[in-house]
Every structure is written in C-alpha cells, then in structure tokens.
Design a protein around this motif. Sequence first.
Motif, PDB file in Angstrom:
ATOM      1  N   PRO A  60       0.820  -1.224   0.000  1.00 24.66           N
ATOM      2  CA  PRO A  60       0.000   0.000   0.000  1.00 24.66           C
ATOM      3  C   PRO A  60       0.851   1.270   0.000  1.00 24.66           C
ATOM      4  CG  PRO A  60      -0.783  -1.539   1.667  1.00 24.66           C
ATOM      5  CD  PRO A  60       0.486  -2.109   1.114  1.00 24.66           C
ATOM      6  N   GLU A  61       1.989   1.245   0.691  1.00 25.55           N
ATOM      7  CA  GLU A  61       2.871   2.419   0.684  1.00 25.55           C
ATOM      8  C   GLU A  61       3.403   2.686  -0.722  1.00 25.55           C
ATOM      9  OE1 GLU A  61       4.469   2.195   5.325  1.00 25.55           O
ATOM     10  OE2 GLU A  61       5.638   1.236   3.728  1.00 25.55           O
ATOM     11  N   LEU A  62       3.822   1.627  -1.414  1.00 26.79           N
ATOM     12  CA  LEU A  62       4.321   1.789  -2.786  1.00 26.79           C
ATOM     13  C   LEU A  62       3.248   2.374  -3.695  1.00 26.79           C
ATOM     14  CD1 LEU A  62       6.254  -1.594  -3.134  1.00 26.79           C
ATOM     15  CD2 LEU A  62       7.290   0.689  -3.274  1.00 26.79           C
ATOM     16  N   LEU A  63       1.998   1.937  -3.492  1.00 31.10           N
ATOM     17  CA  LEU A  63       0.919   2.413  -4.366  1.00 31.10           C
ATOM     18  C   LEU A  63       0.611   3.883  -4.121  1.00 31.10           C
ATOM     19  CD1 LEU A  63      -1.334  -0.755  -4.171  1.00 31.10           C
ATOM     20  CD2 LEU A  63      -0.070   0.053  -6.172  1.00 31.10           C
ATOM     21  N   VAL A  64       0.725   4.307  -2.879  1.00 32.64           N
ATOM     22  CA  VAL A  64       0.461   5.713  -2.566  1.00 32.64           C
ATOM     23  C   VAL A  64       1.616   6.600  -3.062  1.00 32.64           C
ATOM     24  CG1 VAL A  64       0.215   7.338  -0.644  1.00 32.64           C
ATOM     25  CG2 VAL A  64      -1.116   5.227  -0.665  1.00 32.64           C
ATOM     26  N   MET A  65       2.835   6.039  -3.077  1.00 32.64           N
ATOM     27  CA  MET A  65       3.993   6.846  -3.491  1.00 32.64           C
ATOM     28  C   MET A  65       4.314   6.708  -4.986  1.00 32.64           C
ATOM     29  SD  MET A  65       6.880   4.657  -1.458  1.00 32.64           S
ATOM     30  CE  MET A  65       8.296   5.658  -1.913  1.00 32.64           C
ATOM     31  N   LEU A  66       3.370   6.169  -5.766  1.00 29.55           N
ATOM     32  CA  LEU A  66       3.606   5.981  -7.206  1.00 29.55           C
ATOM     33  C   LEU A  66       4.133   7.226  -7.928  1.00 29.55           C
ATOM     34  CD1 LEU A  66       0.661   3.651  -8.249  1.00 29.55           C
ATOM     35  CD2 LEU A  66       3.084   3.243  -8.743  1.00 29.55           C
ATOM     36  N   PRO A  67       3.654   8.428  -7.596  1.00 28.49           N
ATOM     37  CA  PRO A  67       4.173   9.598  -8.313  1.00 28.49           C
ATOM     38  C   PRO A  67       5.689   9.749  -8.226  1.00 28.49           C
ATOM     39  CG  PRO A  67       2.211  10.181  -7.083  1.00 28.49           C
ATOM     40  CD  PRO A  67       2.556   8.766  -6.699  1.00 28.49           C
ATOM     41  N   GLU A  68       6.322   9.185  -7.204  1.00 30.40           N
ATOM     42  CA  GLU A  68       7.782   9.318  -7.121  1.00 30.40           C
ATOM     43  C   GLU A  68       8.551   8.060  -7.528  1.00 30.40           C
ATOM     44  OE1 GLU A  68       9.052   9.271  -2.751  1.00 30.40           O
ATOM     45  OE2 GLU A  68       7.029  10.130  -2.686  1.00 30.40           O
ATOM     46  N   ILE A  69       7.841   7.046  -8.014  1.00 33.92           N
ATOM     47  CA  ILE A  69       8.509   5.818  -8.466  1.00 33.92           C
ATOM     48  C   ILE A  69       9.145   6.087  -9.842  1.00 33.92           C
ATOM     49  CG2 ILE A  69       8.101   3.414  -9.204  1.00 33.92           C
ATOM     50  CD1 ILE A  69       7.798   3.577  -6.234  1.00 33.92           C
ATOM     51  N   VAL A  77       5.495  -1.649 -11.073  1.00 36.26           N
ATOM     52  CA  VAL A  77       5.078  -1.476  -9.674  1.00 36.26           C
ATOM     53  C   VAL A  77       3.583  -1.166  -9.609  1.00 36.26           C
ATOM     54  CG1 VAL A  77       5.353  -0.031  -7.605  1.00 36.26           C
ATOM     55  CG2 VAL A  77       7.376  -0.784  -8.886  1.00 36.26           C
ATOM     56  N   HIS A  78       3.130  -0.314 -10.515  1.00 43.12           N
ATOM     57  CA  HIS A  78       1.705   0.044 -10.551  1.00 43.12           C
ATOM     58  C   HIS A  78       0.842  -1.188 -10.802  1.00 43.12           C
ATOM     59  CE1 HIS A  78      -1.864   1.607 -12.909  1.00 43.12           C
ATOM     60  NE2 HIS A  78      -2.000   2.232 -11.770  1.00 43.12           N
ATOM     61  N   ASN A  79       1.136  -1.936 -11.847  1.00 47.57           N
ATOM     62  CA  ASN A  79       0.281  -3.056 -12.237  1.00 47.57           C
ATOM     63  C   ASN A  79       0.396  -4.238 -11.274  1.00 47.57           C
ATOM     64  OD1 ASN A  79      -0.353  -1.488 -14.414  1.00 47.57           O
ATOM     65  ND2 ASN A  79       0.714  -2.744 -15.923  1.00 47.57           N
ATOM     66  N   ASN A  80       1.626  -4.583 -10.913  1.00 52.16           N
ATOM     67  CA  ASN A  80       1.805  -5.770 -10.071  1.00 52.16           C
ATOM     68  C   ASN A  80       1.574  -5.462  -8.598  1.00 52.16           C
ATOM     69  OD1 ASN A  80       2.586  -7.842 -12.112  1.00 52.16           O
ATOM     70  ND2 ASN A  80       4.102  -6.272 -12.568  1.00 52.16           N
ATOM     71  N   GLY A  81       1.957  -4.278  -8.165  1.00 44.53           N
ATOM     72  CA  GLY A  81       1.618  -3.863  -6.802  1.00 44.53           C
ATOM     73  C   GLY A  81       0.109  -3.812  -6.626  1.00 44.53           C
ATOM     74  N   GLY A  82      -0.568  -3.252  -7.619  1.00 39.87           N
ATOM     75  CA  GLY A  82      -2.031  -3.227  -7.594  1.00 39.87           C
ATOM     76  C   GLY A  82      -2.608  -4.633  -7.588  1.00 39.87           C
ATOM     77  N   GLY A  83      -2.021  -5.516  -8.394  1.00 39.14           N
ATOM     78  CA  GLY A  83      -2.501  -6.903  -8.444  1.00 39.14           C
ATOM     79  C   GLY A  83      -2.357  -7.612  -7.107  1.00 39.14           C
ATOM     80  N   VAL A  84      -1.238  -7.391  -6.428  1.00 35.49           N
ATOM     81  CA  VAL A  84      -1.027  -8.008  -5.114  1.00 35.49           C
ATOM     82  C   VAL A  84      -2.041  -7.451  -4.108  1.00 35.49           C
ATOM     83  CG1 VAL A  84       0.581  -8.240  -3.173  1.00 35.49           C
ATOM     84  CG2 VAL A  84       1.426  -8.431  -5.530  1.00 35.49           C
ATOM     85  N   SER A 141     -15.075   4.356   0.305  1.00 37.96           N
ATOM     86  CA  SER A 141     -15.491   5.567   1.025  1.00 37.96           C
ATOM     87  C   SER A 141     -14.424   6.634   0.839  1.00 37.96           C
ATOM     88  CB  SER A 141     -15.742   5.278   2.505  1.00 37.96           C
ATOM     89  OG  SER A 141     -14.549   4.885   3.139  1.00 37.96           O
ATOM     90  N   ASN A 142     -14.846   7.877   0.955  1.00 38.75           N
ATOM     91  CA  ASN A 142     -13.887   8.979   0.824  1.00 38.75           C
ATOM     92  C   ASN A 142     -13.478   9.475   2.218  1.00 38.75           C
ATOM     93  OD1 ASN A 142     -15.949  10.584   1.771  1.00 38.75           O
ATOM     94  ND2 ASN A 142     -16.417  11.518  -0.212  1.00 38.75           N
ATOM     95  N   PRO A 158      -8.246   1.737  -5.624  1.00 39.16           N
ATOM     96  CA  PRO A 158      -8.872   2.956  -5.075  1.00 39.16           C
ATOM     97  C   PRO A 158      -7.864   3.849  -4.347  1.00 39.16           C
ATOM     98  CG  PRO A 158     -10.199   1.026  -4.558  1.00 39.16           C
ATOM     99  CD  PRO A 158      -8.906   0.524  -5.124  1.00 39.16           C
ATOM    100  N   LEU A 159      -6.772   3.262  -3.848  1.00 41.39           N
ATOM    101  CA  LEU A 159      -5.759   4.051  -3.138  1.00 41.39           C
ATOM    102  C   LEU A 159      -5.223   5.180  -3.999  1.00 41.39           C
ATOM    103  CD1 LEU A 159      -3.454   1.456  -1.321  1.00 41.39           C
ATOM    104  CD2 LEU A 159      -5.358   2.798  -0.388  1.00 41.39           C
ATOM    105  N   GLU A 160      -5.057   4.879  -5.319  1.00 43.89           N
ATOM    106  CA  GLU A 160      -4.533   5.894  -6.245  1.00 43.89           C
ATOM    107  C   GLU A 160      -5.504   7.048  -6.404  1.00 43.89           C
ATOM    108  OE1 GLU A 160      -3.426   3.820 -10.021  1.00 43.89           O
ATOM    109  OE2 GLU A 160      -3.802   2.075  -8.766  1.00 43.89           O
ATOM    110  N   LEU A 161      -6.775   6.806  -6.078  1.00 45.65           N
ATOM    111  CA  LEU A 161      -7.802   7.840  -6.208  1.00 45.65           C
ATOM    112  C   LEU A 161      -8.090   8.484  -4.858  1.00 45.65           C
ATOM    113  CD1 LEU A 161     -10.186   5.639  -8.405  1.00 45.65           C
ATOM    114  CD2 LEU A 161      -8.620   7.413  -9.219  1.00 45.65           C
ATOM    115  N   ASN A 162      -7.250   8.144  -3.871  1.00 43.97           N
ATOM    116  CA  ASN A 162      -7.439   8.651  -2.521  1.00 43.97           C
ATOM    117  C   ASN A 162      -8.774   8.201  -1.916  1.00 43.97           C
ATOM    118  OD1 ASN A 162      -6.406   9.948  -0.323  1.00 43.97           O
ATOM    119  ND2 ASN A 162      -7.278  11.954  -0.860  1.00 43.97           N
TER     120      ASN A 162
END
Length: 206
Positions: A60-69, A77-84, A141-142, A158-162
């Motif tokens: 989850p941390e990697l997915l939230v920090m995607l803009p700096e990957i 990381v986006h596709n496989n991190g999301g898949g996991v 939920s938001n 959904p994490l990528e969408l906050n």
Amino acid sequence: MNKQTYPFTLMPLPYAYEALEPYIDKETMHYHHDKHHQAYVDNLNKALANHPQYQKYTVPELLVMLPEIPDEIWTAVHNNGGGVYNHNLFWLAMAPQVPSRPTGKLATVIDEKFKTFSNFKVEFKKTALSQFGSGWAWLVSNNRDELAIITTANQNTPLELNLKPILPLDVWEHAYYLKYQNRRGDYIDNWFNIVDWRQAEKLYYT
Ligand code: MN
C-alpha cells in the motif's frame, strides 16, 4: 496482510480452495490464487530487485507513493503492486459462512446512500457489469466516510484515487470464466452469497 515488505510472498488463502463452492469453484481458486496472484507477487519482486531504496515499503505504501517511483519500474510497480493489493483484499472479502448483510454503522450508511440493501446490490451489479474489459468493482469511502460504487480498470486501486476500499469484486475473466464463461451477471449474483460483511465493516471503520 499488507504489512509485508520486499521480498513479497503470496498471502495464503484464509480458507480452503473449495470453501467458496458452489459459488466459486475450487479449480478457479487454484488458478486465480496460485497462478495469477502469484505472478503479480513475482513480478513486483522482479521490479524492485535492483531498486533497494524501495524495498523497505509495504505494497500500500508503494501504491500511494507511485508519483515518485522511477519511470523504468513505474508500470511494473503500478500493475503488479495493484494486483497483489487487490487480490489480498479480495480473498479476505469472502468467506464460506457469512452474514447475509452488513450490520452496524455500515448498514446504516448503505441504507442512507442507496435507500435499501437490495437496491445497493442492484447498483453494485450494474456498475460491475459496466466495467468494459478487465478490472474491478468497489464499494469505497472517501475522507468524509461517504460511500460510492466505482470501477477501476486492470489492477488500478482505489488508493490511487485517494479512496478507501470497503468491498472489492474482481471482474477479470480469470475470476469467473472457468465456471461462468461469459455470464458475468451470474457470477456477481452468486458472489453476494459469500461476501464477508464483517470484513467490509472492519475496513469501513479502519
Ligand atoms: Mn484476479
């Protein structure tokens, strides 16, 4: 489940492969968990193997920090991190012996938002059917705890969408094709019989 860091390992199913029958069959569970989910884990590890500075983060941390990957591993990381992440949530969202509906505050907010629980199920199914191609349907939920039903394409989260995931449904064909072929609607109807609303409530309150 989401506390692990590199090297990631496949989360074991929290029940037997045949536990969700007759709604989801044992063979589908074997392919889905042991092959598809495993591949996301392996490919995420491969992506991070030569990037030690990212090995200390959870999925989850990697997915939230995607803009700096970095660009060269961003897609992996986006596709496989999301898949996991999505599959970990999906296995936990189901169980063989479940309450037929939510209780407590989640039941109240579902009624407020969707009028009735049956209407929520109608809306969720409609949205899940509307996802063109591979993806997921979600109750989310938001940051004001307001509910919504959304879809995400591929392994987007959904994490990528906050947004906070409350209930995930995998609508990739690999999730249902062996048993249901093209009948995604039947798969969705049957899936409601194994939704673990206790887990959804836990996520809503977290
Ligand atoms: Mn899947």
